[in-house]
Design a protein around this motif. Structure first.
Motif, PDB file in Angstrom:
ATOM      1  N   SER A   1      22.574  17.765  80.720  1.00 52.34           N
ATOM      2  CA  SER A   1      22.791  17.659  82.159  1.00 52.34           C
ATOM      3  C   SER A   1      24.270  17.447  82.400  1.00 52.34           C
ATOM      4  CB  SER A   1      21.979  16.487  82.733  1.00 52.34           C
ATOM      5  OG  SER A   1      22.380  16.188  84.043  1.00 52.34           O
ATOM      6  N   SER A   2      24.723  17.770  83.576  1.00 51.63           N
ATOM      7  CA  SER A   2      26.137  17.603  83.906  1.00 51.63           C
ATOM      8  C   SER A   2      26.429  16.218  84.466  1.00 51.63           C
ATOM      9  CB  SER A   2      26.561  18.665  84.931  1.00 51.63           C
ATOM     10  OG  SER A   2      25.759  18.561  86.092  1.00 51.63           O
TER      11      SER A   2
ATOM     12  N   ILE B   1      31.182  13.728  83.436  1.00 52.67           N
ATOM     13  CA  ILE B   1      31.259  15.187  83.390  1.00 52.67           C
ATOM     14  C   ILE B   1      31.622  15.762  84.744  1.00 52.67           C
ATOM     15  CG2 ILE B   1      29.903  17.283  83.025  1.00 52.67           C
ATOM     16  CD1 ILE B   1      28.302  15.785  80.942  1.00 52.67           C
ATOM     17  N   SER B   2      31.001  15.236  85.764  1.00 50.88           N
ATOM     18  CA  SER B   2      31.153  15.824  87.099  1.00 50.88           C
ATOM     19  C   SER B   2      32.547  15.657  87.680  1.00 50.88           C
ATOM     20  CB  SER B   2      30.125  15.201  88.061  1.00 50.88           C
ATOM     21  OG  SER B   2      30.266  13.788  88.080  1.00 50.88           O
TER      22      SER B   2
ATOM     23  N   GLY C   1      37.889  15.023  76.614  1.00 53.12           N
ATOM     24  CA  GLY C   1      37.015  15.069  77.778  1.00 53.12           C
ATOM     25  C   GLY C   1      35.719  15.784  77.463  1.00 53.12           C
ATOM     26  N   PHE C   2      34.907  15.959  78.491  1.00 51.19           N
ATOM     27  CA  PHE C   2      33.647  16.675  78.338  1.00 51.19           C
ATOM     28  C   PHE C   2      33.878  18.178  78.498  1.00 51.19           C
ATOM     29  CE2 PHE C   2      31.971  12.475  79.560  1.00 51.19           C
ATOM     30  CZ  PHE C   2      31.016  12.322  78.560  1.00 51.19           C
ATOM     31  N   PHE C   3      33.084  18.979  77.777  1.00 44.95           N
ATOM     32  CA  PHE C   3      33.188  20.433  77.905  1.00 44.95           C
ATOM     33  C   PHE C   3      31.839  21.057  77.601  1.00 44.95           C
ATOM     34  CE2 PHE C   3      33.741  19.754  73.375  1.00 44.95           C
ATOM     35  CZ  PHE C   3      33.102  20.840  72.785  1.00 44.95           C
TER      36      PHE C   3
END
Length: 841
Positions: free
Chosen positions: A90-91, A38-39, A54-56
Motif C-alpha cells: 500500500s502507499s 510514502i505519500s 526514501g520509499f520507492f
C-alpha cells in the motif's frame, strides 16, 4: 520608517512553508520525533546531496520499498533496499524510530522491517544519519554506533563498504542479486568471500558454485579481469583475527563506481560517465565458458584460445576420451604415471594460470619457492605449489594437497604441478634409469645377502627375548599370517623405554590380509595415510591404518597413539588389536567397524535418511560417554584434540566409537590446560583459544563435541557452509535461529519428524541448547562433559542460556614440523595480513 511585514499574508506563509519543507527534505539526520511516509515523498539526503534515502516502487508495481539511491546522478540506480523481502503493498507506509530501532510500518501500523537491535538498553535519544558514502547509521546521543546499513548489503558494494567475514560481530557480509530487474527481493545468486587460508570469492547459484575468482595474490583476485587496470580505485584486502574482508576506495574526486551482482548472476563494475550520462560497464564476470566452475574437471584446465577449450595438464590424459572429443571435458583428466613419493618426482611449470581451487591448501607466507618445492616433495599428498603473493617478484608458499581443479590459462601466475619423473622428459632421469639398469644385476647378490643376514639376526633376537613362535613349517602362507604376541618395547625421543602390551603383527601378514594393500580394499584416507580393510587367514576382519612413508606423523606420534589406545577400554572408543613396525612401515590394526565413519552417513544424501532422530540421539550420547571416559574415568586424562565426524566410527549396531588418537595428549589429574606451538586438528572443529593461541584443554574437546552435536542435529557441515546469506558457518546459522526463537528450523528435515511428539521436540531443542553451550566463545563458559551427560540424560535439569559462539575463521601458517590427523588443508589458526593495493594510472 521601516515597514513591518505582514506575517499573516498568505504569500508570506507559503514562502515560510516552502523553506521549512526544503530544510526538512535536505536534512541528513532523522530523529525519533520524525517520520517518513510514502505519500509525502519525504526523503533523507546526505550532506553533500550524493545519496538519498526514501520509499520507492518500480514501474507500475504496487509494492513499496525503503531504499537508497544516488541523488546526484539523474539515472536512478538503487544501491540498498531495506525491506527487499517484505514489501509494502500500500502507499501508506511509514518509517519511524521506535524502541531505538528504525522500523517500517504498514498501513495498519504493523512492523514489516526493523533494524532489530537487541542486547543492552539505549536510554539516550537515537538518531539516524545518511552519510555521503551511502551508509545509514543509527547512533545514540553519545555518538555510539548502534547499527549501520553497510553491515547488511543487498546486491551492491559501495565505496568503503566491506564484503566478507566480521569475526567480532559474528556475521558474514555477502551480495545477493535481485530476483529480476523489476523485483528487488532476494534472487538465486550470491557472492561470498570464502575465508579459508587463501581467501577467494565465489558466485553461487543457490547452493551450487557457479564461479570462483581465484585467490587474492597481493594485487587482486587473480581471475577477475580488469580489476588491476582501473587507476582511480584502491583495493583493500584484510585477513586478521577481527575480519577477513575486501573493500575499495576511489582516490579521485567526483567519480562514482559500484560493484554489483545482477539478477542474471554476473558480478560487474559500473562507473558513472558524466559525458555520456550513463553507467559504463568496466568489466564483468563470469565472462566466458572458461569461467564456469570446474568446467574441465580435475587436473584439466580451460583455455578459450584452443579449439576444445578443455586441456589436460602435462603428465595427464583425458578420463573419458570419447567425451573429450565431443568437447565435454567435465570428467577431467588422470595421471599417466603414478607418483613415486620417494623424492624422484618433479614439477611442470605452467605459466600464467588461474590458481586451482584453494579448498585443500596450506599457506606459509614466510618462505620462498625453493623451500616450498622441498616441502611439497616431502609431502606425498602435495600435488602442486605456487607463490602466495606475486608482488616484487613473488613471495610466500601455497601448497595444494588435494586434486587440482578449476584452473584456466591467461592472466594468472606460475603454477608448479607435481609429476612422476617419467612424465617430465628429463634426460637426467633417463640416464639414471640406464645406470640403474646396468648396475642392477651387480647389487642383486648384495641385496640377497642383506636380506638373509637380517632374517638370521631377527630370529636370534626373537629367541633371546623368549618370544613364543608357533613351531611349524614356514611356508609362504604361514609366514604371511604369522603374529608374534609379546610385550615389546621401544625408545622414545626422551630416551625412555616404553612398554607396549600389544600384539606385533608382521608386515607380510598385513600385506596378504589386504591383498597387498589393494586400492579396492581402501576404506578411507587421511592426512597420515590410507586405511585398508583386511581379512586374516583365520577369517578375522580388520582395519589397517598404514601411515605414509612421507607422512608428517613420525614414530613418536605413532607410538603415542599405540600407547594411548592400548590403555583405553570403553565401548565408545575404537579397539586397537595390534601394530606393525617393519620394513620402514608403521601400521595400526583396529577392529573393523561395518558402518564406517559418521560423516559417511551424516553428509551423504542417501545414507542420511537412515539416521532417524533416535539413532542420532543415541550417537550423541555414545560420543559424549566416550569423551567423558577420556576426560574423567580413564587411567590417565586424555585430550583428544581432533574430535570430528570422520573420527567417529560406527559398528554394525550403529554404536559410535571415537578413533584416531595420533594428536591426543595425556594430562595430569591436576592439569587444566596446556599450550603448544603446533596447532593441529581440523578447521571447523577447533576452539578459538586453541586455533588462535595454541591453548588446549578439556574445554577445547567440549567445543569440538558441540560442533559435532550441531552437525548431527542439522545434517550440515560447519566447514564450507553456504546455506544462508547471513551466515559464514553452521554455528552462526544455529545461533541466529536460536536467538530468533526458530531453533527447530535448523533440524535436518530428511528423516526427523519432530512435529509428531512434544517430547521429541523438547529433546531436540534441549540438544541444540547443549550444543550452543559447548561452543561458547570463552572456554570457562563451556560445561565439562560430566555436566553435558547430566543435561542429555535428564529432562528436568535446568540448562542455562548460551552465550555467543566462538568462530574460527582462518588457518595456521605452515610450520616445518606441523602435523595433522586429517588432510593438511584442514589445519587451522589465524593468518593475519592486511594489504592495500593502488593500481597504476
Amino acid at each position: 520608517m521601516r515597514s513591518v511585514p505582514n506575517y499573516h499574508h498568505p504569500y508570506f506563509i507559503f514562502f515560510i512553508l516552502i523553506l521549512f519543507l526544503a530544510f526538512f527534505v535536505s536534512a541528513n539526520t532523522f530523529s525519533a520525533t520524525e517520520s517518513l511516509t510514502i505519500s509525502s515523498n519525504k526523503t533523507i539526503i546526505s550532506p553533500s546531496q550524493i545519496f538519498e534515502l526514501g520509499f520507492f516502487n518500480i514501474a507500475t508495481s504496487s509494492r513499496w520499498y525503503l531504499g537508497i539511491w544516488y541523488k546526484i546522478i539523474p539515472i536512478r540506480i538503487y544501491v540498498w533496499v531495506a525491506n527487499r523481502d517484505n514489501p509494502l503493498f500500500s502507499s501508506n507506509g511509514t518509517l519511524k524510530i521506535s524502541n531505538n530501532n528504525l522500523v517500517i510500518f504498514d498501513q495498519s501500523d504493523r512492523p514489516v522491517w526493523s533494524t532489530n537491535i537487541t542486547g543492552g538498553d539505549v536510554r539516550s535519544p537515537v538518531v539516524a544519519e545518511l552519510l555521503d558514502n551511502g551508509n545509514v547509521l543509527l547512533r545514540d546521543s553519545n555518538n555510539r554506533l548502534l547499527w549501520q546499513s553497510f553491515d547488511f548489503p543487498t546486491d551492491t558494494l559501495l565505496e568503503e563498504m566491506k564484503l566478507g567475514w566480521d569475526h567480532k560481530n559474528g556475521f558474514n557480509r555477502i551480495l545477493r542479486s535481485w530476483k529480476t530487474t523489476e523485483d528487488p527481493s532476494s534472487g538465486d545468486f550470491s557472492t561470498k568471500l570464502e575465508t579459508s587460508e587463501f581467501p577467494e570469492f565465489y558466485i553461487c547459484n543457490r547452493e551450487s558454485i557457479r564461479y570462483r575468482s581465484g585467490p587474492w595474490n597481493g594485487i587482486g583476485f587473480s581471475s577477475v579481469a580488469g580489476t588491476n587496470q582501473v587507476g582511480y580505485i584502491v583495493y583493500n584486502f584484510t585477513a586478521s583475527k577481527e575480519e577477513v574482508t575486501y573493500s575499495y576506495r576511489i582516490n579521485k574526486p567526483n567519480i562514482y563506481s559500484i560493484l554489483s551482482l545482477n539478477s542474471a548472476g554476473f558480478l560487474q563494475r559500473l562507473t558513472w560517465m558524466d559525458a555520456a550520462q550513463s553507467w559504463k560497464q568496466l568489466w564483468y564476470t563470469p565472462k566466458d565458458l572458461c569461467d564456469n566452475y570446474k568446467v574441465c574437471g580435475n587436473y584439466g584446465y580451460c583455455d578459450s584460445n584452443t579449439i576444445r577449450n578443455c586441456n589436460c595438464i602435462k603428465g595427464f590424459k583425458p578420463m573419458n576420451e570419447q567425451a573429450w572429443d565431443l568437447r565435454d571435458g567435465s570428467a577431467g583428466c588422470m595421471r599417466k604415471t603414478r607418483l613415486s613419493c620417494e623424492g624422484r618426482d618433479g614439477f611442470a611449470r605452467l605459466k600464467r594460470m588461474k590458481l586451482p581451487d584453494t579448498t585443500s591448501t596450506i599457506v606459509d607466507r614466510e618462505i620462498g619457492l625453493k623451500v616450498c618445492k622441498e616441502r611439497c616433495l616431502k609431502d606425498c599428498n602435495c600435488t602442486a605449489f605456487a607463490n602466495a603473493d606475486i608482488r616484487n617478484g613473488g613471495s610466500g608458499c601455497v601448497i595444494w594437497t588435494g586434486e587440482i581443479l578449476d584452473t584456466r590459462a591467461e592472466g594468472g601466475q606460475d603454477l608448479y604441478v607435481r609429476l612422476a619423473a617419467a612424465d617430465l622428459g628429463d634426460k637426467r632421469i633417463k640416464n639414471e634409469k640406464m645406470i640403474g639398469s646396468s648396475i642392477g644385476m651387480s647389487i642383486l647378490l648384495l641385496i640377497s645377502f642383506i636380506i638373509f643376514h637380517f632374517r638370521k639376526r631377527k630370529q636370534k633376537r626373537s629367541i633371546a627375548i623368549q618370544t613364543p613362535i608357533v613351531d611349524q613349517v614356514r611356508s609362504q602362507d604361514s609366514l604371511m599370517n604369522e603374529v608374534v604376541v609379546s610385550s615389546r618395547s621401544y625408545k622414545s625421543k626422551e630416551n625412555k623405554t616404553e612398554y607396549l602390551d600389544l600384539p606385533l603383527i608382521e608386515w607380510e601378514a598385513l600385506a596378504m590380509a589386504t591383498n597387498n594393500f589393494s586400492k579396492d580394499n581402501t576404506l578411507g584416507q587421511g592426512g597420515f595415510g590410507i586405511v585398508y580393510k583386511g581379512r586374516l587367514l583365520d577369517g578375522k576382519v580388520i582395519a589397517v591404518k598404514r601411515l605414509s612413508k612421507m607422512s608428517s606423523q613420525g614414530t613418536n606420534e605413532f607410538m603415542n597413539e599405540v600407547r594411548l589406545i592400548a590403555k583405553l577400554q570403553h565401548i565408545n572408543l575404537v579397539r586397537l588389536l595390534g601394530c606393525c613396525v617393519d620394513k620402514g612401515e608403521k601400521m595400526l590394526i583396529y577392529e573393523f567397524l561395518e558402518n564406517l565413519s559418521l560423516d559417511s552417513h551424516l553428509f551423504d544424501k542417501t545414507r542420511r535418511s537412515n539416521l532417524n532422530w533416535q539413532k542420532r540421539f543415541d550417537i550423541i550420547n555414545g560420543i559424549a560417554r566416550g569423551l567423558l571416559y577420556l576426560h574423567q574415568d580413564s587411567r590417565c586424562r586424555i585430550i583428544h584434540r581432533d574430535l570430528k565426524a570422520s573420527n567417529v566410527l560406527l559398528d554394525k549396531n550403529m554404536t559410535p566409537k571415537i578413533s584416531d588418537f595420533g594428536m591426543a595428549r595425556i594430562f595430569g589429574r591436576e592439569e587444566t590446560e596446556a599450550n603448544t606451538r603446533r596447532v593441529v586438528g581440523t578447521y571447523g572443529y577447533m576452539s578459538p583459544e586453541y586455533a588462535m593461541d595454541g591453548i588446549f584443554s578439556m574445554k577445547s574437546d567440549v567445543f569440538s563435541f558441540g560442533v559435532l552435536l550441531l552437525e548431527i542435529i542439522s545434517g550440515k557441515r560447519n566447514k564450507g557452509f553456504y546455506n544462508s546469506n547471513r551466515d559464514l558457518n553452521l554455528l552462526s546459522f544455529v545461533w541466529r535461529h536460536w536467538k530468533e526463537g526458530k531453533g527447530l528450523e535448523i533440524v535436518d528435515p530428511i528423516n526427523i519428524d519432530f512435529s509428531s511428539s512434544t517430547l521429541r521436540t523438547h529433546e531436540i531443542l534441549r540438544c541444540i541448547q547443549i550444543g550452543l553451550l559447548c561452543v561458547q566463545e570463552r572456554a570457562e563458559d563451556r560445561p565439562v562433559m560430566s555436566s553435558v551427560m547430566v543435561m542429555l540424560g535428564s529432562e528436568t535439569t535446568a540448562i542455562t542460556q548460551p552465550k555467543r559462539p566462538g568462530f574460527c575463521i582462518g588457518r595456521s601458517p605452515l610450520e616445518a614440523d606441523s602435523t595433522s590427523s586429517t588432510q593438511r588443508g584442514d589445519e587451522c589458526t589465524v593468518n593475519q595480513i592486511t594489504v592495500s593495493v593502488i593500481d597504476a594510472r
